[in-house]
Design a protein around this motif. Structure first.
Motif, PDB file in Angstrom:
ATOM      1  N   UNK A  23     -41.083 -15.552  26.211  1.00 23.03           N
ATOM      2  CA  UNK A  23     -42.440 -15.495  25.490  1.00 23.03           C
ATOM      3  C   UNK A  23     -41.963 -15.892  24.158  1.00 23.03           C
ATOM      4  N   UNK A  24     -42.653 -17.068  23.280  1.00 21.66           N
ATOM      5  CA  UNK A  24     -42.322 -17.318  22.113  1.00 21.66           C
ATOM      6  C   UNK A  24     -43.200 -18.531  21.757  1.00 21.66           C
ATOM      7  N   UNK A  25     -42.480 -19.217  20.482  1.00 20.03           N
ATOM      8  CA  UNK A  25     -43.228 -20.300  19.913  1.00 20.03           C
ATOM      9  C   UNK A  25     -42.269 -21.420  19.518  1.00 20.03           C
ATOM     10  N   UNK A  26     -42.462 -22.553  19.678  1.00 15.32           N
ATOM     11  CA  UNK A  26     -41.600 -23.496  18.889  1.00 15.32           C
ATOM     12  C   UNK A  26     -42.733 -24.553  17.916  1.00 15.32           C
ATOM     13  N   UNK A  27     -42.117 -24.777  16.760  1.00 13.46           N
ATOM     14  CA  UNK A  27     -43.120 -25.697  16.025  1.00 13.46           C
ATOM     15  C   UNK A  27     -42.027 -26.730  15.298  1.00 13.46           C
ATOM     16  N   UNK A  28     -42.450 -27.837  15.259  1.00  9.94           N
ATOM     17  CA  UNK A  28     -41.607 -29.091  14.651  1.00  9.94           C
ATOM     18  C   UNK A  28     -42.476 -29.768  13.518  1.00  9.94           C
ATOM     19  N   UNK A  78     -36.218 -12.951  18.277  1.00 17.93           N
ATOM     20  CA  UNK A  78     -35.130 -13.786  17.799  1.00 17.93           C
ATOM     21  C   UNK A  78     -35.741 -14.889  17.087  1.00 17.93           C
ATOM     22  N   UNK A  79     -35.471 -15.205  15.773  1.00 22.54           N
ATOM     23  CA  UNK A  79     -35.996 -16.235  15.030  1.00 22.54           C
ATOM     24  C   UNK A  79     -34.865 -17.425  14.563  1.00 22.54           C
ATOM     25  N   UNK A  80     -35.326 -18.693  14.624  1.00 17.94           N
ATOM     26  CA  UNK A  80     -34.481 -19.631  13.810  1.00 17.94           C
ATOM     27  C   UNK A  80     -35.239 -20.726  13.091  1.00 17.94           C
ATOM     28  N   UNK A  81     -34.986 -20.732  12.096  1.00 20.69           N
ATOM     29  CA  UNK A  81     -35.759 -21.867  11.304  1.00 20.69           C
ATOM     30  C   UNK A  81     -34.558 -22.878  10.862  1.00 20.69           C
ATOM     31  N   UNK A  82     -34.835 -24.423  10.798  1.00 16.34           N
ATOM     32  CA  UNK A  82     -33.917 -25.273  10.531  1.00 16.34           C
ATOM     33  C   UNK A  82     -34.330 -26.620  10.153  1.00 16.34           C
ATOM     34  N   UNK A 122     -35.336 -34.750   7.490  1.00 18.24           N
ATOM     35  CA  UNK A 122     -36.880 -35.338   7.665  1.00 18.24           C
ATOM     36  C   UNK A 122     -37.717 -34.412   8.512  1.00 18.24           C
ATOM     37  N   UNK A 123     -37.054 -33.516   9.334  1.00 26.06           N
ATOM     38  CA  UNK A 123     -37.881 -32.501  10.218  1.00 26.06           C
ATOM     39  C   UNK A 123     -37.473 -31.100  10.139  1.00 26.06           C
ATOM     40  N   UNK A 124     -38.315 -30.245  10.100  1.00 24.19           N
ATOM     41  CA  UNK A 124     -38.216 -28.764   9.873  1.00 24.19           C
ATOM     42  C   UNK A 124     -38.602 -28.373  11.315  1.00 24.19           C
ATOM     43  N   UNK A 125     -38.045 -27.175  11.791  1.00 26.63           N
ATOM     44  CA  UNK A 125     -38.429 -26.553  12.935  1.00 26.63           C
ATOM     45  C   UNK A 125     -38.485 -25.053  12.860  1.00 26.63           C
ATOM     46  N   UNK A 160     -33.135 -28.982  20.618  1.00 26.57           N
ATOM     47  CA  UNK A 160     -34.246 -29.497  19.992  1.00 26.57           C
ATOM     48  C   UNK A 160     -34.183 -30.592  19.018  1.00 26.57           C
ATOM     49  N   UNK A 161     -33.108 -30.063  18.065  1.00 27.00           N
ATOM     50  CA  UNK A 161     -32.897 -30.850  16.978  1.00 27.00           C
ATOM     51  C   UNK A 161     -32.120 -32.275  17.490  1.00 27.00           C
ATOM     52  N   UNK A 162     -31.557 -32.121  18.496  1.00 27.96           N
ATOM     53  CA  UNK A 162     -30.773 -33.514  18.887  1.00 27.96           C
ATOM     54  C   UNK A 162     -31.947 -34.278  19.457  1.00 27.96           C
ATOM     55  N   UNK A 163     -32.857 -33.768  20.246  1.00 27.72           N
ATOM     56  CA  UNK A 163     -33.859 -34.466  20.849  1.00 27.72           C
ATOM     57  C   UNK A 163     -34.666 -35.094  19.634  1.00 27.72           C
ATOM     58  N   UNK A 164     -35.222 -34.406  18.619  1.00 29.36           N
ATOM     59  CA  UNK A 164     -35.949 -34.828  17.303  1.00 29.36           C
ATOM     60  C   UNK A 164     -35.183 -36.053  16.912  1.00 29.36           C
ATOM     61  N   UNK A 165     -33.890 -36.010  16.616  1.00 27.85           N
ATOM     62  CA  UNK A 165     -33.492 -36.959  15.873  1.00 27.85           C
ATOM     63  C   UNK A 165     -33.040 -38.234  16.950  1.00 27.85           C
ATOM     64  N   UNK A 166     -33.056 -38.021  18.098  1.00 27.55           N
ATOM     65  CA  UNK A 166     -32.881 -39.021  19.002  1.00 27.55           C
ATOM     66  C   UNK A 166     -34.441 -39.800  18.963  1.00 27.55           C
TER      67      UNK A 166
END
Lengths: 655, 374
Positions: free
Chosen positions: A266-271, A597-601, A609-612, A633-639
């Motif tokens: 259960x959670x959320x991801x935003x980019x 559990x949180x993570x912002x990056x 260029x991207x924040x998540x 996720x970051x790897x995919x975003x940059x790809x």
């Protein structure tokens, strides 16, 4: 004449005289009839012609074809499929029972379905269309058409239904459509004007927000009908327009990955794009398949969704409120630096806990971090350092900085009705809302993102983005707008704002609300001294890429993918003394009491260029649960970045 | 007297044929043709049941009329009471063994035809009165015995027809009977008295009406009271006529009738259909045809030397006028809807038969206008 004599003459005279009177009367009456004919046929001809046309012509409005949603790359994420439906208007049916029994046989309906339809009929008005079936198979449809002459009153209808090819991936972004209810008709004039039985309209999300441009216009068939309402022939056909297409800024590939990463959780991801504010992905988990609603969801499925304790119906990204935990530390640090409360050299000795006014405040590390400076405090997320710093800063100054960076307010303006504002506390707020004075201890826990402070995941994403872009205001959006400013122009405007505000620092005093509600898009700087921003960003990088950083294990060394982030572990319950001593593993604690559990990056680090923002509800610690997801996720975003740039440049050409 | 009558018998076939009223025949033929085309239109532009049987009836009864025209007027004079009595007998028969259709027992089955005796009574009552007053002295006309007897002659069939129930026809019989009585020389004051009596008794009569009849009277005063029920006919009829305009929608193009918005378009509402398709101009032409027809009948009456022929023509002409006026006023929304066919135009064998018998007596009067009957 011969024998009647005088009497007969009188008799003849009488009758002739009376006939003469009658003739006059007849003349008058005939004139009256002609006058009546004249008034009907000549004087009032127009009126009766209209009435006659009204009698004989009937319009059949067909449901409008709904506009589609496309992702950033032009893939249809919400489209239309043809469905065959069967409608009945009970009022127009001579023998409803007979018809229903016939239909039951032809469509081989189960007793349960049958009684459901009969129940539905009782609930609605006799002139309202009763939908016998939302989706007939081709077999059923052709069978009904074959027997149609025996089924007077049944109307087989070719209709369109919403389909979501990516199923659960876009559920919360798009919302869903369902049959227009009475309140939909009352609230939205556009829906009312275009309504036909069985019309589907947006109920939540973007489907609802963009209703008026998505809905399209009805096709209209005009028929000549006889007195019994039977269609004789088609007189006219006016084709309606399909609803407008809405293009999203979302990348389906990344969106899909988000769904996979959060599977079973259960959670959320935003980019987010840190300059243009484009939402690259936005997902809330668990999700559900909106196609279930296409033909009317079964009670069983609906119960499963409704009663799921992980709450799939809530769009957690924008309407879930959580304590931000340590993810707020960069803002606390920035606020302290901006207000000259401390310098970057300021040091605190962390012993694992801090005593204040008889209360003990613990650091997450029992043994303590020893002597730490600000960079180390962010890198290792030292709570003791932040207690001391917040004590000096005060909650009200923190409030201003936090709000300026997007906390405590909705991220989108009016896009989602369900979006929450969250809460950034201040002494004034507490006085007004709770009627109590602020306690210093509350400042301390606010400084580590606990207590009253409540944020949505998307707010934290926006906060990170606005830090990562060098500290400038951006305007998040989820749809591609023709009039949007180009990346280059945004960057230029940011530089411009740097110049102006350097000369006149009064803009710093402007409240966050003022900036938020300003109509014109000014990419204002949100800081006093950019060095402070740079310092915080560097410390976040240390937290990820240096030994003893909280998310060191989730780093990527390849400079192409290198990113910086901040973990957060938000308590949902006050930790008792006993629990502290036990020091249980996450798995040993009941689910509802586990930490979020949180993570912002942001990334790539050398040229962000991207924040998540990743949130795993009750996932345990940020570094163990959320950060590894962010890494993938970051790897995919940059790809995907180059692909995205191609589209962006194409769009520029289009404009 | 004897000489006179023997003189009249000297007419040869060709003499009789020559003294035919060709204007009258022309009008009847025109109306017949128009009615056949209208009937063709009600069948949706095909030669189907209604148009076929209407055509056959028109041809048969028209030929019959020509044939009957050669009969001496004296024949009608001598059989007048018999005619009345037989028709009355039919009415009694209908009330006992009649064929019931749409809630009313109006027809008797004569095996080759379903006869509606109330239609024949429209003519029989006029013939009967013409005979009755033929010999009566002017000074005697208003005698007590005459009043009572003629009232009986008139009221008996009316009561029978009302009980069928058929309000429309009984009213028409009453009106034509009253007109004949007035023409015969009845003092106007009797009509005023009975008129007043009628008005006073009207509330009682209305209370005795069948619910559907009451409905019709009430609906006439406000058609919108029940636009889908009893008011439907009036509203749809007015729409049809009104939408016809000056020149009409064209033959076979009347949408109101073609799409079946018009009720009873074969019978009582045939004029509506005609008016919708041929407009104001067509309607006025039709009205003029009827006007000429009535005028010719009255004219024949005025040239007749026998009081029987004279009174019959006057009575019959007036009756035709009443039928036309009532029917048209009804479909144009000027009168409540009561069943009253338009002579010659409307579908219906008995009505056609009665009209043709009446016309043949008129024709006979024309041929034998110099004749005096005892």
């Amino acid at each position: 004449m011969f024998d009647g004599g005088d009497s007969n003459v009188r008799k003849f005279n009488t009758v002739n005289r009376r006939v003469f009177i009658l003739k006059i009367a007849k003349g008058i009456i005939f004139t009256g009839i002609v006058a009546r004919l004249f008034s009907l046929q000549i004087t009032e001809n127009k009126k009766y012609l209209t009435l006659s046309d009204k009698n004989r012509l009937r319009e059949w409005r067909l449901p409008p074809v709904r506009g589609e949603f496309e992702d950033y790359f032009g893939n249809v994420v919400a489209g239309n499929t043809k469905v065959y439906q069967l409608h009945v208007v009970p009022e127009q049916v001579e023998d409803f029972k007979y018809l229903m029994v016939r239909l039951k046989n032809i469509l081989s309906l189960s007793d349960k379905q049958f009684s459901k339809i009969v129940k539905k009929k009782k609930q609605q008005k006799p002139w309202e269309t009763l939908i016998i079936s939302e989706s007939l198979t081709w077999d059923q449809f052709s069978k009904v058409n074959f027997y149609l002459h025996e089924l007077s009153g049944a109307k087989p209808v070719l209709s369109v239904a919403r389909s979501y090819p990516y199923k659960a991936n876009y559920t919360h972004v798009l919302g869903y459509v369902a049959q227009a209810s009475e309140s939909d008709l009352l609230e939205n004039e556009e829906i009312k004007n275009k309504h036909v039985p069985g019309l589907r309209v947006g109920k939540t999300g973007l489907e609802k927000t963009f209703e008026n441009s998505l809905i399209g216009t009805n096709s209209v068939k005009r028929y000549e009908v006889n007195a019994f309402g039977k269609r004789i022939n088609q007189v006219d056909f006016k084709e309606g327009e399909k609803g407008q297409k809405v293009k999203l800024t979302i990348d389906t590939e990344i969106q899909k990955l988000c769904n996979e990463l959060l599977a079973e959780k259960s959670g959320s991801i935003s980019v987010m794009d840190i300059f243009t504010g484009e939402i690259v992905a936005m997902h809330s988990s668990p999700s559900f398949d909106p196609n279930l609603f296409m033909y009317g969801i079964s009670y069983k499925d609906w119960d499963l969704i409704r009663k799921n304790p992980l709450k799939p119906l809530i769009n957690k990204t924008i309407s879930g409120l959580y304590s931000p935990g340590s993810t707020i530390k960069p803002i606390v640090a920035l606020s302290a630096l901006e207000n000259d409360v401390i310098s970057t050299k300021f040091k605190v000795n962390c012993t694992g806990k801090m005593e204040m006014y008889g209360q003990t405040y613990h650091c997450w590390k029992k043994k303590g971090h020893g002597i730490v400076d600000l960079r180390d405090a962010i890198k290792q997320s030292c709570d003791t350092y932040f207690y001391e710093m917040s004590r000096r800063l005060g909650v009200d100054r923190l409030n201003i900085t936090a709000k300026r960076f997007g906390l405590g307010n909705t991220v989108f303006k009016n896009l989602y009705t369900e979006e929450k504002k969250g809460l950034v506390p201040s002494t004034k707020w507490k006085k007004n809302a709770l009627g109590k004075g602020w306690v210093l201890g509350e400042t301390l826990i606010t400084g580590i993102g606990q207590g009253y402070i409540q944020t949505t995941p998307l707010q934290l994403c926006l906060m990170t983005a606005q830090l990562a872009n060098g500290g400038f205001k951006i305007f998040p959006r989820i749809t591609v707008d023709k009039n949007q400013e180009s990346l280059e122009k945004i960057k230029y405007k940011m530089k411009e704002s740097l110049k102006i505000t350097n000369e006149n620092s009064s803009s710093l005093i402007r409240s966050a609300e003022e900036i938020f509600y300003k109509g014109e898009k000014e990419y204002n700087k949100l800081f006093r001294n950019q060095e402070n921003i740079k310092f915080v960003l560097e410390a976040m990088s240390a937290s990820t890429n240096e030994v003893r950083g909280t998310s060191y294990r989730s780093r990527i060394d390849d400079p192409k993918y290198k990113f910086a982030g901040k973990t957060g572990t938000a308590q949902v319950k006050k930790i008792t003394k006993l629990q502290r001593e036990l020091d249980l593993d996450t798995a040993q604690i009941p689910y509802e009491e586990r930490d979020h559990a949180w993570y912002v990056a942001f990334g790539p680090y050398k040229d962000p260029r991207y924040a998540l923002c990743v949130l795993v509800e009750h996932g345990g610690s940020g570094s163990a649960t959320a950060a590894p997801l962010a890494k993938k996720l970051m790897k995919k975003i940059i790809d995907r970045h180059e692909e995205r740039e191609k589209i962006r440049k194409n769009n520029l050409v289009d404009i | 007297m004897f000489e006179q009558s023997s003189y009249s018998e000297q007419y040869t076939f060709f003499q009789k044929l020559r003294s035919f009223d060709f204007v009258l025949i022309f009008c009847v033929l025109c109306l017949g043709i128009i009615s056949n085309f209208s009937m063709y239109s009600t069948d949706g532009g095909e030669f189907l049941y209604h148009s076929k049987s209407h055509f056959i009836r028109f041809v048969t009864f028209f030929s019959m009329m020509i044939f009957l025209s050669f009969f001496n007027l004296r024949f009608w004079h001598s059989t007048a009471y018999l005619f009345y009595t037989i028709t009355l007998g039919f009415l009694i028969w209908a009330s006992m063994y009649g064929v019931t259709a749409s809630g009313s027992q109006r027809w008797i089955n004569l095996y080759f035809i379903n006869l509606q005796p109330s239609e024949l009574m429209k003519i029989a009552i006029i013939v009967c009165f013409a005979r009755y007053f033929h010999r009566e002295q002017m000074s005697n006309i208003n005698s007590f015995k005459n009043i009572i007897l003629s009232m009986a002659i008139l009221l008996l069939p009316i009561l029978l027809v009302v009980s069928q129930p058929d309000l429309g026809t009984s009213i028409l019989i009453a009106i034509s009977g009253v007109i004949v009585l007035w023409l015969a020389g009845f003092n106007i004051k009797y009509f005023i008295y009975s008129g007043l009596t009628l008005i006073i008794s009207l509330p009682f009569v209305i209370s005795m009406l069948k619910p559907y009849q009451k409905q019709r009277v009430l609906t006439f005063f406000n058609p919108d009271r029940d636009p889908l029920g009893a008011g439907y006919q009036i509203i749809q009829s007015k729409i049809a006529v009104g939408s016809g305009g000056l020149t009409g929608k064209g033959f076979l193009k009347g949408t109101q009738s073609y799409l079946e918005f018009l009720p009873e378009k074969h019978t009582d509402f045939i004029f509506t259909l005609f008016s919708e398709e041929h407009g104001f101009i067509g309607s006025v032409i039709l009205l003029i045809l009827y006007g000429i027809l009535i005028f010719r009948i009255l004219n024949i009456g005025s040239h007749s030397r026998s009081f029987f022929g004279k009174l019959f023509c006057y009575g019959f002409g007036s009756a035709i006028f009443v039928y036309v006026a009532v029917n048209m006023s009804m479909v144009l929304g000027l009168l409540p809807i009561v069943g009253s066919p338009l002579p010659i135009m409307s579908y219906g064998g008995s009505s056609m038969l009665a009209t043709m018998i009446g016309l043949s007596i008129v024709m006979s009067t024309k041929i034998h206008s110099k004749q005096i009957i005892h």
